[in-house]
Design an enzyme around this catalytic site. Structure first.
Site, PDB file in Angstrom:
ATOM      1  N   GLU A 221      50.409  44.087  -7.075  1.00  0.00           N
ATOM      2  CA  GLU A 221      49.682  45.302  -6.700  1.00  0.00           C
ATOM      3  C   GLU A 221      49.681  46.241  -7.913  1.00  0.00           C
ATOM      4  OE1 GLU A 221      50.579  47.020  -2.712  1.00  0.00           O
ATOM      5  OE2 GLU A 221      52.161  45.511  -2.724  1.00  0.00           O
TER       6      GLU A 221
ATOM      7  N   ARG B 154      64.126  36.556  -3.856  1.00  0.00           N
ATOM      8  CA  ARG B 154      63.783  37.476  -4.931  1.00  0.00           C
ATOM      9  C   ARG B 154      64.989  37.705  -5.829  1.00  0.00           C
ATOM     10  NH1 ARG B 154      61.903  42.950  -2.447  1.00  0.00           N
ATOM     11  NH2 ARG B 154      61.722  43.438  -4.667  1.00  0.00           N
TER      12      ARG B 154
ATOM     13  N   LYS C 175      59.950  51.463  -6.852  1.00  0.00           N
ATOM     14  CA  LYS C 175      58.934  52.262  -7.541  1.00  0.00           C
ATOM     15  C   LYS C 175      59.071  53.736  -7.178  1.00  0.00           C
ATOM     16  CE  LYS C 175      55.584  48.466  -7.721  1.00  0.00           C
ATOM     17  NZ  LYS C 175      54.333  47.919  -7.173  1.00  0.00           N
TER      18      LYS C 175
END
Length: 828
Positions: A260, A489, A499
């Site tokens: 993204e 992950r 973020k």
């Protein structure tokens, strides 16, 4: 040629007559169908009476052609076209003949240019281009050393761009890259045991660090990735969907990296890049870089640029660069089709009502069974009309959503009527104000995977629940259904990767930006000087499984340290200079010393530095009070100087009368009589204006952990160490820095330019995206590993003609990459 013996098969005799050896003629006669085809070729085209005959190699290719024709339906025009290409020497290998038959069997009309490209006719590759492909493969596959030579050669041969390259040239290129990357082969042999008196017991961490990294094979062919389905092995609702998919991909592995563009990538994304690009490359397949740009409210142009830059910096090149927005028209058509099939409806509930209906009763409350939306069973025509109004801007954001009509009885919340389209009024960076409605991730991702014929949709485990809705939507629309597979992950402890939190750190001034070297975004790691190969080697060492990997930052830094150990040149450096005058040398004395840039990697070369009456040592290498366990310099004490011709002995010192601080040492060079064997060696640099020595560093930035604890959470601001950045001014480095820096930049530019030429997605910014000041890396002997910061201004590096050395306006800034691994037995 001599005639056949009485017992010889007439076919064998015929095959020998066109140039086949006895053994190959016998082999060609073994298969009745292939033998009949070869005989037909010989008779039809009069090969036995051909002017000049046919040599043995050409005859072998004709036999190979017969074998392929016997298994394939090829018309006479295609047959003659391939045969003529063999006879005129344009097809030179069995692989080319096989590709040629495959081409003519699938094309009713032959495009000669396309044929030549598909079959490698006229293929050529320069040694420079070959080396570039090999270097890229070694980097992207995180090859760990000479023990991987054989499998690396095999892997390089599978690279599509090298399909027609000479195998011997490939072998030589791989060995050349290995020599440059890992040093001479002999240097990598296991060392013998040290004498018992000198051997130190390794610490637990040291023993762990010495463990060999898993091989490339274990990452891509075993465990999670090794268990993945073969292309075409993912079940489809209709058989023809599989056939169409395999026809489009040729049975190759096709993957995608779909970030993204709403923030900068962090170290966790390096695993996703490694898995998607690396898995495709390992299997000779293709990988897209696809921007998931379905939310214009959070997307910014510089994020797009940075993502591509980081992918390229890590050594990968997308097969194609695409955007989810490329498919907005097609996605809208399928949304309409989903409504027509009564598998979607327009909902006018508020956001809170939708959450409530989906069983969400608020924070801390147990999710309950969902209930149907009051609009769920509205007529299809009504939903079509309402969806059109949404598209035309007749509703405001939140007034209406298109929701999928899934299965409310399913225990998986991802099947509880997810939103497919919502209204947003923010213009899109690519489609501008064309759309008022935008598809969600849950609607977009699986369908774009389908459009792009992705064979393996690889994502992290937080999307496990989404796999059911992913497959439901593909089957509901009866389109090709990729297989989603989930791996664990990568998390790094001791930092933050959210973020939202990094935004706060940047906006509130705790760090200088997203590329502040105390962060673990990829742009920050790059700026700090960490080599991309070190990151890939680290990820490869961790392996790929379904478990989440949480690693301490200390372990990551140790992996970087190991990588740099045999790749970074070594320079003499003094962080806090202390002047030394050698009293028994004349004022104009100068002696030039040639020193290797690495004691074990001769391919890094050497530099020449001056040795003069005035030198500088690090102030920490001198103290006034001596002791039995102290081996560096003190009054009356002798110490060695790395690479210098003789040791020095301190005879006196000078102090600042106001502060009492030692400001200068007076020493004697031990260049007469029996040589003294010093117990320790220290680093130094000489003062010699004609050669530009020493090189003065304006700022040396030393980065410490940004957070005090290993697991900053909650109010992470209170956990910030306000002393995490240390700036040292006025450090000195040997004059060899100029040579090293120029060479590092030129080498990086040359390699990257070659990569750009062979890229399927080149652009004018390619080289600048990959090559920056951080390419200049070295070990400051006994201090740490350093890299040139982006803030540094070094004019001689950006000019082909500029003389090496400091120019007016230059400003040198170094970043500490990682500290040196401390030796447990080192005396202080």
């Amino acid at each position: 040629m001599s005639g056949p013996s009485k017992a010889e098969d007439p076919l064998i005799s015929l095959f020998k007559s066109i140039g086949l050896s006895q053994a190959k003629a016998v082999e060609a006669a073994k298969s009745p169908k292939a033998a009949a085809t070869l005989k037909n070729l010989i008779d039809k085209y009069s090969l036995t009476s051909r002017d000049g005959g046919v040599n043995e190699k050409t005859a072998g290719l004709i036999a190979a052609l017969a074998g392929q024709l016997a298994k394939t339906d090829v018309d006479e025009n295609g047959e003659k076209f391939v045969l003529d290409r063999i006879l005129d020497g344009k097809l030179k290998s069995v692989d080319q003949v096989t590709a040629a038959v495959k081409y003519v069997s699938s094309h009713s009309t032959i495009d000669e240019a396309e044929f030549d490209k598909e079959c490698g006719v006229g293929y050529s590759i320069s040694p420079e281009e070959l080396l570039n492909h090999v270097s890229e493969f070694v980097t992207s596959s995180a090859v760990s050393g000479w023990e991987k030579l054989g499998q690396t050669i095999s892997g390089v041969k599978a690279v599509p761009a090298l399909r027609w390259a000479n195998p011997l040239e490939i072998k030589n290129a791989v060995e050349s890259v290995f020599s440059t990357t890992f040093g001479p082969k002999e240097a990598n042999k296991p060392k013998g045991k040290e004498p018992a008196a000198k051997a130190a017991k390794p610490t637990k961490d040291a023993a762990k660090a010495a463990e060999p990294a898993p091989s490339q094979t274990s990452v891509f062919e075993e465990g999670f990735l090794g268990a993945l389905h073969k292309p075409g092995g993912n079940p489809q609702i209709h058989p023809h969907l599989k056939e169409q998919h395999l026809a489009a991909t040729g049975g190759q592995v096709w993957t995608r990296f779909p970030p993204e563009p709403n923030g900068y990538l962090h170290i966790g994304h390096s695993k996703a890049i490694f898995v998607n690009f690396g898995y495709a490359a390992h299997h000779g397949g293709k990988c897209y870089l696809r921007y998931d740009d379905t939310n214009p409210e959070k997307e910014e142009g510089h994020y797009f640029d940075s993502i591509l830059e980081m992918v390229r910096w890590l050594g990968y090149e997308p097969w194609k660069i695409t955007y989810s927005s490329d498919y907005f028209d097609k996605l809208h058509e399928l949304a309409v089709e989903l409504v027509r099939r009564d598998k979607a409806y327009v909902c006018h509930c508020t956001k809170d009502q939708i959450k409530y209906d989906r069983g969400d009763r608020g924070e801390g409350q147990k999710r309950e069974k969902p209930r149907a939306c009051i609009h769920r069973n509205r007529p299809v025509e009504e939903s079509l009309s309402e969806f059109e109004k949404m598209k035309n801007g007749e509703y405001k954001p939140g007034d209406a959503n298109l929701r999928m009509k899934q299965d409310l009885e399913d225990g998986n919340p991802q099947m509880w009527d997810l939103t497919a389209y919502r209204i947003l009024e923010t213009p899109h960076h690519r489609t501008m104000d064309k759309w008022k409605i935008y598809p969600t991730y849950d609607f977009t991702h699986c369908l774009v995977d389908s459009f792009e014929n992705i064979s393996h949709s690889l994502c992290t485990t937080e999307f496990i629940l989404s796999r059911v809705s992913y497959e439901w939507l593909c089957d509901a629309l009866e389109v090709y259904k990729p297989r989603q597979s989930e791996y664990g992950r990568l998390n790094l402890e001791g930092t933050v990767m959210s973020k939202r939190k990094i935004h706060a750190l940047v906006d509130e001034g705790f760090v200088s930006g997203w590329d502040d070297p105390r962060l673990y975004t990829l742009v920050a790691l790059r700026r700090r000087g960490i080599p991309p190969g070190a990151i890939l080697s680290f990820v490869s060492t961790l392996g790929v499984s379904t478990a989440t990997t949480s690693i301490e930052t200390a372990r990551f830094e140790n992996s970087v340290r190991q990588y740099l150990e045999n790749s970074a040149p070594r320079l003499l450096m003094v962080l806090k200079p202390l002047k030394v005058t050698i009293e028994n040398l004349p004022e104009d004395h100068v002696e030039f010393v040639t020193k290797p840039l690495h004691p074990k990697v001769s391919s890094l070369g050497s530099v020449t530095i001056p040795f003069t009456r005035t030198i500088y040592i690090d102030s920490e290498d001198f103290r006034l009070e001596d002791s039995k366990d102290y081996f560096r310099l003190a009054p009356g004490k002798t110490v060695g100087l790395f690479q210098a011709p003789h040791p020095i002995t301190c005879t006196s010192y000078k102090t600042n009368p106001d502060t009492g601080e030692v400001v200068e040492l007076v020493c004697r060079l031990e260049n007469e009589g029996p040589p003294k064997k010093p117990k320790a060696f220290i680093q130094w640099v000489a003062e010699h204006a004609p050669s530009g020595s020493p090189v003065r560093i304006d700022e040396t930035r030393i980065f410490h952990p940004l957070f005090k604890s290993d697991k900053p959470s909650g109010d992470f601001r209170s956990d910030i160490d306000t002393n995490s950045l240390e700036v040292v001014k006025g450090a000195f480095v040997e004059v060899g820095l100029w040579h090293l820096a120029k060479q590092a930049i030129e080498s990086a530019r040359k390699e990257t330019l070659s990569r750009a030429k062979s890229s399927s997605t080149p652009d004018a910014a390619f080289v600048d995206q990959v090559v920056g000041n951080e390419c200049v890396r070295f070990q400051g002997l006994r201090i740490a590993y350093f890299a040139l910061d982006k803030d540094a201004r070094v004019s001689c590096l950006n000019s082909d003609t500029a003389e090496l050395g400091r120019k007016q306006g230059d400003y040198l800034v170094l970043n500490r990459i990682v500290s040196l691994k401390e030796d447990a037995g080192k005396s202080v």
